[in-house]
Design a protein around this motif. Structure first.
Motif, PDB file in Angstrom:
ATOM      1  N   ARG A   1       9.619  45.861  52.660  1.00 58.90           N
ATOM      2  CA  ARG A   1       8.717  46.339  53.552  1.00 58.90           C
ATOM      3  C   ARG A   1       9.338  46.772  54.857  1.00 58.90           C
ATOM      4  O   ARG A   1      10.409  46.089  55.095  1.00 58.90           O
ATOM      5  N   ALA A   2       9.214  48.176  55.521  1.00 57.68           N
ATOM      6  CA  ALA A   2       9.601  48.574  56.490  1.00 57.68           C
ATOM      7  C   ALA A   2       8.642  49.008  57.631  1.00 57.68           C
ATOM      8  O   ALA A   2       7.849  49.966  57.185  1.00 57.68           O
ATOM      9  N   LEU A   3       8.201  48.207  58.565  1.00 61.84           N
ATOM     10  CA  LEU A   3       7.258  48.409  59.506  1.00 61.84           C
ATOM     11  C   LEU A   3       7.702  49.152  60.703  1.00 61.84           C
ATOM     12  O   LEU A   3       8.814  48.824  61.344  1.00 61.84           O
ATOM     13  N   VAL A   4       7.263  50.358  61.124  1.00 64.28           N
ATOM     14  CA  VAL A   4       7.654  51.126  62.317  1.00 64.28           C
ATOM     15  C   VAL A   4       6.956  51.025  63.499  1.00 64.28           C
ATOM     16  O   VAL A   4       5.623  51.051  63.447  1.00 64.28           O
ATOM     17  N   PHE A   5       7.316  50.850  64.322  1.00 66.15           N
ATOM     18  CA  PHE A   5       6.703  50.779  65.861  1.00 66.15           C
ATOM     19  C   PHE A   5       7.228  51.940  66.767  1.00 66.15           C
ATOM     20  O   PHE A   5       8.499  52.303  66.932  1.00 66.15           O
TER      21      PHE A   5
ATOM     22  N   VAL B   1       9.535  37.481  55.736  1.00 68.07           N
ATOM     23  CA  VAL B   1      10.950  36.911  56.915  1.00 68.07           C
ATOM     24  C   VAL B   1      11.333  38.200  56.943  1.00 68.07           C
ATOM     25  O   VAL B   1      11.535  39.281  56.204  1.00 68.07           O
ATOM     26  N   VAL B   2      12.187  38.136  58.098  1.00 65.38           N
ATOM     27  CA  VAL B   2      12.797  39.372  58.372  1.00 65.38           C
ATOM     28  C   VAL B   2      14.324  39.553  57.825  1.00 65.38           C
ATOM     29  O   VAL B   2      14.887  38.586  57.625  1.00 65.38           O
ATOM     30  N   MET B   3      14.375  40.729  57.268  1.00 67.36           N
ATOM     31  CA  MET B   3      15.595  41.019  56.540  1.00 67.36           C
ATOM     32  C   MET B   3      16.605  41.521  57.656  1.00 67.36           C
ATOM     33  O   MET B   3      17.844  41.011  57.687  1.00 67.36           O
ATOM     34  N   GLU B   4      16.230  42.511  58.381  1.00 69.44           N
ATOM     35  CA  GLU B   4      16.715  43.158  59.199  1.00 69.44           C
ATOM     36  C   GLU B   4      15.917  43.910  60.453  1.00 69.44           C
ATOM     37  O   GLU B   4      14.746  44.082  60.228  1.00 69.44           O
ATOM     38  N   LEU B   5      16.384  44.130  61.463  1.00 66.39           N
ATOM     39  CA  LEU B   5      15.720  44.630  62.595  1.00 66.39           C
ATOM     40  C   LEU B   5      16.679  45.874  63.152  1.00 66.39           C
ATOM     41  O   LEU B   5      17.831  45.888  63.344  1.00 66.39           O
ATOM     42  N   GLU B   6      16.082  47.158  62.941  1.00 65.45           N
ATOM     43  CA  GLU B   6      16.681  48.432  62.843  1.00 65.45           C
ATOM     44  C   GLU B   6      16.262  49.017  64.358  1.00 65.45           C
ATOM     45  O   GLU B   6      15.173  49.550  64.430  1.00 65.45           O
ATOM     46  N   LEU B   7      17.229  49.065  65.209  1.00 66.01           N
ATOM     47  CA  LEU B   7      16.900  49.571  66.475  1.00 66.01           C
ATOM     48  C   LEU B   7      17.956  50.383  66.785  1.00 66.01           C
ATOM     49  O   LEU B   7      17.606  51.188  67.905  1.00 66.01           O
TER      50      LEU B   7
ATOM     51  N   ALA C   1      -0.326  39.230  58.090  1.00 58.91           N
ATOM     52  CA  ALA C   1       1.016  38.584  58.506  1.00 58.91           C
ATOM     53  C   ALA C   1       2.277  39.166  58.524  1.00 58.91           C
ATOM     54  O   ALA C   1       3.042  38.589  59.248  1.00 58.91           O
ATOM     55  N   GLU C   2       2.495  40.222  57.902  1.00 57.61           N
ATOM     56  CA  GLU C   2       3.743  40.942  57.900  1.00 57.61           C
ATOM     57  C   GLU C   2       3.676  41.853  59.328  1.00 57.61           C
ATOM     58  O   GLU C   2       4.813  41.612  60.198  1.00 57.61           O
ATOM     59  N   ILE C   3       2.510  42.150  59.932  1.00 62.58           N
ATOM     60  CA  ILE C   3       2.648  42.937  61.204  1.00 62.58           C
ATOM     61  C   ILE C   3       2.816  41.690  62.150  1.00 62.58           C
ATOM     62  O   ILE C   3       3.842  42.105  63.263  1.00 62.58           O
ATOM     63  N   SER C   4       2.382  40.531  62.101  1.00 61.93           N
ATOM     64  CA  SER C   4       2.423  39.302  63.030  1.00 61.93           C
ATOM     65  C   SER C   4       3.925  39.056  63.062  1.00 61.93           C
ATOM     66  O   SER C   4       4.485  38.792  64.206  1.00 61.93           O
TER      67      SER C   4
END
Length: 299
Positions: A186-190, A263-269, A229-232
């Motif tokens: 899953r990849a969640l974009v903010f 669980v977080v795999m990566e944080l892409e910033l 849960a994923e958004i949280s």
């Protein structure tokens, strides 16, 4: 829109590779211009004098930075001194090395358990033993480069992979292989701290024991409705980032562990694919976030 805003110049920062391969780049430029903003694509390694002429520089597809990391980080520092850079240069440096996962874990964020092995540090077969095998990758990488997974009982092969990285002076990461990643990453974009949209994609490491630096990075990417849960979990990860205020853009990559917990795999910033072509409203939100930053810069 004020005259100052319409006169402001925005650099959408790319690279030679990104300019050719980023499907979102033309969409972003067209949408920003349609909103009355002056936007142009500029390679990050363009003439250093170029950046003084921009009111805002938004990093997008600088997809060659990993092989030129120190040069890229120096560029980010220098550019941030003459214009507003998003995301900020200190955060770019922090996010360029996946040892940030250790910091997130220390702050209580659920992440994939990770063993970092530094050059010269002792390690043993037990570091490469997990019920469903392990994934070995460098701490500085993008697009699953120099990354492979190994089946249970193939610790010697996994150790050889890590040894190759260590011999090059690189930090190696060892993670248990999460079987449920086969249900989709899953990849969640903010944008500006607000959840925009998400995608789910097929797993990348489909063949065990194979390092393939020409893999399709986001196979089968499709729109996805994330669970609460994923958004949280994604929000928890972003709250742990050592940067004041909301980020202009962020992508949080998640998988499910054996219990079904995200669980977080990566944080892409730095320069994540934001999958704007898959979500027109996401494109609109991105333009709104950039416009808000322009207003702030020209106020």
């Amino acid at each position: 829109m004020s005259a100052a805003m319409s006169a402001a110049r925005i650099a959408i920062v790319t690279s030679e590779t990104g300019a050719d391969e980023d499907p979102d780049l033309p969409l972003v430029l067209t949408a920003l211009r349609a909103a009355g903003l002056s936007a142009e694509a500029v390679a990050w390694d363009a003439d250093p004098k170029e950046w003084k002429g921009f009111d805002l520089a938004v990093i997008r597809s600088t997809w060659d930075y990993v092989g030129r990391l120190q040069e890229f980080l120096a560029w980010a520092d220098a550019t941030a001194r003459v214009t507003r850079l998003w995301n900020p240069a200190p955060l770019v440096r922090w996010n360029s090395d996946k040892r940030y996962l250790r910091e997130l874990a220390e702050r209580g964020v659920p992440v994939v358990p990770t063993r970092f092995v530094e050059p010269g540090e002792p390690y043993g077969e037990e570091d490469f033993d997990a019920p469903h095998g392990v994934v070995v990758k460098p701490a500085v990488s993008a697009g699953a480069r120099d990354t492979a997974r190994y089946e249970p009982g193939r610790q010697a092969d996994a150790m050889g992979h890590a040894r190759m990285l260590l011999d090059q002076g690189r930090t190696a990461m060892v993670q248990p292989y999460l079987r449920r990643v086969e249900e989709g990453e899953r990849a969640l974009v903010f944008f500006s701290g607000t959840f925009s949209h998400a995608i789910r994609k097929q797993p990348v490491l489909t063949e065990a024991g194979v390092t393939d630096n020409f893999r399709v990075p986001h196979p089968g990417a499709a729109p996805y409705e994330p669970s609460e849960a994923e958004i949280s979990t994604a929000r928890q990860a972003l709250a742990a980032v050592p940067s004041p205020g909301d980020l202009l853009f962020a992508r949080v990559d998640l998988a499910l562990d054996e219990s079904g917990r995200p669980v977080v795999m990566e944080l892409e910033l730095i320069e994540p694919n934001l999958f704007l072509r898959l979500d027109p409203q996401g494109l609109e939100r991105f333009v709104e976030a950039v416009a808000a930053e322009v207003r702030h810069a020209t106020a």
